[in-house]
Design a protein around this motif. Structure first.
Motif: not given
Length: 199
Positions: A61-85
């Protein structure tokens, strides 16, 4: 003197403070997950998984985006993984040919126009009436809650997250044909549900 890795890590700490994540972002991330998953336990688990993944990736994490944006992007990937499975078995039930039968239920075979009983009716909305809009939003949420999980995921990724069809297909490992069948069925279901429940 600390080595470069320690120094880089210290600089990144200035951009992100993991000890404050739960207090600052847990409620937001949980609400985000619930709006896409509709399952409290799964939403809680994925938020926890998000925090764990973020801790593991903190050096990246290089601080190029806000923490909240970065964490939300990770969560979106987790949600996509959940539905993919979960989508593996669901896709076996999708039949492109089945859509023709559905179309017969809504459209006249000769003219191709809506049947009289299924012709879209005006909702009679007053956009400047907050009570009416709140009631419609409540009914829409109830209709969305009735959708199968995969359909809801595809619909929310397309219309809530504004992702491209191609990206959704990649994320959920769908073919373009499956994507369009899901979208078509979702829209027909939502339309029927809204018309039935909106007076």
């Amino acid at each position: 003197m600390p080595n470069e890795t320690d120094q880089e890590y210290a600089e990144k700490q200035l951009h992100s403070d993991p000890s404050s994540w739960v207090e600052k972002y847990a409620d937001y991330l949980y609400g985000f997950a619930m709006s896409r998953l509709r399952d409290e336990d799964v939403a809680k688990d994925l938020v926890q998984d998000t925090f764990m993944a973020a801790l593991q990736r903190l050096k990246g994490f290089e601080g190029n985006s806000k923490e909240k944006t970065w964490l939300t992007a990770i969560l979106k990937n987790k949600i996509a993984d959940f539905y993919r499975k979960r989508s593996g078995n669901s896709l076996n039930d999708l039949r492109i040919m089945g859509i023709e039968g559905e179309l017969k239920d809504f459209f006249d075979a000769e003219s191709g126009h809506w049947t009289e009983k299924d012709y879209p009716r005006a909702f009679g909305l007053e956009p400047h009436n907050p009570l009416m809009m709140k009631e419609l939003g409540s009914i829409l949420n109830e209709c969305l809650a009735k959708l199968p999980g995969l359909w809801f995921s595809v619909f929310s990724m397309k219309h809530m997250d504004d992702l491209s069809s191609e990206l959704i297909c990649t994320e959920l490992k769908l073919t373009a044909a499956n994507f369009w069948v899901i979208m078509h069925r979702t829209k027909l279901n939502l339309r029927a549900c809204l018309q039935k429940n909106w007076n």
